[in-house]
Design an enzyme around this catalytic site. Structure first.
Site, mmCIF file in Angstrom:
data_model
loop_
_atom_site.group_PDB
_atom_site.id
_atom_site.type_symbol
_atom_site.label_atom_id
_atom_site.label_comp_id
_atom_site.label_asym_id
_atom_site.label_seq_id
_atom_site.Cartn_x
_atom_site.Cartn_y
_atom_site.Cartn_z
ATOM 1 N N CYS A 229 42.741 32.595 39.045
ATOM 2 C CA CYS A 229 44.177 32.925 38.533
ATOM 3 C C CYS A 229 44.711 32.177 37.395
ATOM 4 C CB CYS A 229 45.135 32.856 39.803
ATOM 5 S SG CYS A 229 44.681 33.817 41.244
ATOM 6 N N HIS B 277 54.589 30.733 38.249
ATOM 7 C CA HIS B 277 53.571 31.422 38.946
ATOM 8 C C HIS B 277 54.266 32.141 40.226
ATOM 9 C CE1 HIS B 277 49.347 32.064 39.870
ATOM 10 N NE2 HIS B 277 49.318 31.587 41.035
ATOM 11 N N HIS C 278 50.690 40.144 41.981
ATOM 12 C CA HIS C 278 49.698 39.108 41.567
ATOM 13 C C HIS C 278 48.574 39.757 40.825
ATOM 14 C CE1 HIS C 278 47.677 35.308 40.876
ATOM 15 N NE2 HIS C 278 48.180 34.809 41.934
#
Lengths: 394, 309
Positions: A151, A286, A323
């Site tokens: 990520c 995030h 996400h």
């Protein structure tokens, strides 16, 4: 830092569609894009929800990742005014097109509708092959490198580009990241019980229950400021700080105090000449919407700029986009860039009630006007990897 | 006088031309230096290699890592890293790590894919270990590494990419050391199909690693100095030209054989001294890169030329 880094073009695609206006209508309006996905049978899983765009003619069953990258790349280069044949590094964040792995095993089991096609595109599973395809398709000459660190992959690609440009090694870098919702990854996150139970992502809310996956592809054109000036290109934002650090804590969970995240942010701010964050007007967090991440991230932000944390608006746009995994860094870079350019903070969508462990200003549910000079975008990943980038209005 | 003037003018003209040539040469050198893979020499602090299931001498029992199952990818990555970091302990807050692997953990990916297609429940452990970040996280915890960690995939020779990455990272005053490593698994029929597709029309071979085998190599790099008896720098052009007349065969895409060659040369130079030319496979966007490894400890004046294959 010997050379300034500027952004002169971008292309972006999410579940809201293609381009900046789609992001403005979705992310900046605080509209969640989650629907039951029809790309695969979600029956075996705990939720059918994802922020996946309705399948078009280049749907996942074909060459979707490659096509989406090429589309965003063309858009980015057009905006930057750079022609085919430009000497530019291509730095990509991806773990490859995992649908080709699924199709291979479906073909082997005799259950694939397009076994022949699956065998023809086996190499799309190779991350570096996608970078070659992108560079070749855009006609770019120069080094190619693919970052696979989950990520933070596309944020790492941008950081690498900043280092290459600021050190004078290259003039132009095309940085990209891509993830499109597919079953193999969906199943893995489901098995790890990481997916939201209520069909929404609620970053920093007390009732957050997990993340949902989303489509994300973006390309940003980074350039030395001098190179952009010489050819009369308009700088959209400058990148004035970057940092990366590791938690040294766990293979999959973040450090509970956000240690690595704070270290990455401090590093980026030091490079930006603003160690205490006094010039920051916004943080794109995030903010995955998991119990572990959001509390740790809050503590990390407090540690990064203890005097300023409570007065800096922080939002997670994953409440709208989901996400985006390897693409999170570059898509959220574009979102942060739009915030700086437009003077609007994207909200944290899906926010219900505050969590005592998450006690910052999260811009809940509604966009907010703001006269931004600088903004920080942060990402974190499995293995305790953390990245931070500071953007500045030119 | 006139002659003298002419001579002077001619001399001035010659001097001007000489200066121009000198300046052009300087500019070219500066440009080449900027484009060189390495701007500065690097010190080699330690190297380690390990293989599993190849039937070769390097085959080694692998450590059991808590939370990692089925695949040798992470144990191999950990083992070579552990050896380097144990041999040369250092400050983890000033140590970066860069892992290169063309396809990553194909064993885990294929196992997860087969289970999914067969309708079996996903295994959360496969989820946890699916990315190379996971073993880097494990390593960081064991060795208190808090600086940056990256993982890469490249079709080119990982030696070139990893040395270039270390060179760039070591310009950061907050870093002293960069551990670079490469991991490659044999893989089954899907991985073979990938290599067939990558090799088609390139003249590159397909790998002959057994399906269940794995390879890993690591190099701990720092700035050159007393702590690093062997250094690596870009090879001089004449060395590269000599080598270009007799280039080695290119390896398969993303092959980590070059790291094994670098590690073998390092071991040899520590024993015998001398220097060693390491040429890498040509990349799509540039020609072959070559590096010279030099031992700084007293030893024989051995010079070797070797292309890894």
């Amino acid at each position: 830092m010997s050379g300034e880094v500027t952004v002169t073009g971008f292309g972006v695609r999410t579940a809201f569609g293609t381009g900046a206006d789609a992001l403005r209508r979705g992310v900046f309006a605080g509209v969640p894009a989650f629907t039951p996905t029809t790309r695969f049978d979600t029956g075996p899983y705990r939720t059918p929800m994802a922020a996946a765009a309705p399948d078009g003619p280049d749907a996942v069953e074909g060459w979707a990742l490659r096509h989406a990258l090429a589309e965003c790349g063309t858009e980015g280069l057009d905006m930057a005014g750079l022609p085919s044949g430009t000497e530019a590094a291509v730095l990509l964040g991806t773990v490859g097109d995992t649908t080709s792995i699924t199709h291979h095993w479906q073909a082997a089991a005799g259950s694939a509708p397009g076994a022949g096609e699956a065998m023809e595109r086996a190499a799309d599973a190779v991350p570096a092959h996608l970078a070659e395809q992108l560079a070749g398709g855009l006609g770019l000459t120069g080094p190619r490198l693919t970052f696979t660190n989950a990520c933070v992959a596309s944020a790492a690609a941008i950081i690498h580009a900043c280092r290459l440009i600021s050190s004078g090694r290259i003039d132009v870098a095309v940085c990209a990241g891509a993830y499109l919702v597919e079953e193999a990854t969906f199943g893995k996150f489901d098995s790890g019980r990481a997916l939201s139970r209520d069909g929404m992502v609620r970053p920093f809310s007390v009732d957050r229950s997990g993340l949902l996956l989303g489509d994300g592809v973006a390309v940003v054109v980074l350039e030395s400021a001098e190179h952009a000036r010489r050819r009369g290109a308009r700088p959209l934002v400058n990148v004035v700080g970057w940092g990366a650090a590791t938690d040294a804590h766990h293979i999959a969970q973040p450090h509970p105090e956000g240690a690595g995240l704070a270290a990455a942010a401090r590093q980026a701010l030091r490079l930006a000449g603003d160690a205490d964050g006094s010039t920051l007007g916004y943080v794109n967090a995030h903010g995955t919407g998991t119990k572990y991440n959001d509390a740790a991230e809050t503590r990390g932000l407090r540690a990064a700029f203890p005097e300023r944390a409570e007065s800096i608006p922080v939002s997670s746009t994953k409440g709208t986009t989901g996400h985006l995994l390897q693409a999170a860094g570059v898509v959220e870079f574009v979102i942060t860039m739009l915030a700086v350019m437009d003077g609007v903070l994207p909200p944290t969508a899906g926010f219900t009630r505050p969590d005592p462990e998450c006690d910052l200003d999260y811009v809940p549910n509604s966009p907010r006007p703001a006269d931004l000079r600088r903004a920080l975008t942060i990402n974190a990943a499995f293995g305790g990897a953390n990245t931070a980038l500071v953007l500045e209005r030119p | 006088m006139t002659t003298g003037n002419v001579d002077s003018v001619e001399k001035a003209g010659e001097a001007g031309k000489a200066r121009e040539a000198e300046n052009a040469e300087k500019a070219e050198k500066a440009e080449n230096a900027e484009k060189a893979v390495l701007r500065s020499p690097l010190g080699i602090l330690a190297t380690a290699t390990a293989t599993h299931g190849t039937g070769g001498d390097d085959d080694t029992p692998l450590p059991r890592l808590s939370g990692f199952v089925e695949s040798v990818f992470s144990p191999l990555a950990y083992e070579v890293s552990r050896r380097c970091l144990t041999e040369r302990p250092g400050d983890g807050s000033r140590t970066a790590v860069v892992l290169a692997s063309l396809q990553g953990d194909t064993t885990t990916e294929d196992l997860a894919g087969q289970r999914m297609v067969a309708g079996r429940v996903h295994n959360p452990l496969l989820f946890m270990q699916a990315t190379a970040n996971s073993v880097l996280g494990y390593l960081s915890r064991e060795f208190r590494i808090t600086a940056q960690m990256f993982s890469l995939s490249t079709l080119d020779d990982p030696v070139t990419e990893l040395l270039a990455m270390a060179d760039l990272l070591l310009e950061d005053p907050e870093l002293d050391r960069v551990l670079v490593l490469g991991v490659e698994l044999g893989g089954g029929e899907r991985v073979a199909a990938v290599h067939r597709e990558l090799a088609a029309g390139t003249g590159r071979p397909e790998p002959d690693t057994p399906a269940s085998a794995g390879l890993a190599a690591a190099v701990l790099l720092g700035r050159p100095g007393a702590e690093a008896p062997v250094s690596v720098r870009p090879a001089e052009p004449y060395d590269v030209a000599d080598h270009a007349e007799n280039p080695g065969a290119a390896g398969h895409s993303g092959s980590i054989q070059g790291l094994f060659d670098l590690a073998a040369a390092h071991r040899r130079l520590l024993r015998h001294g001398g220097s060693h030319l390491l040429a890498t496979d040509p990349a799509e966007w540039h020609g072959p890169a070559a590096f010279t490894l030099t031992a700084h400890a007293p030893g024989t004046n051995e010079t070797e030329s070797h292309a890894h294959q």
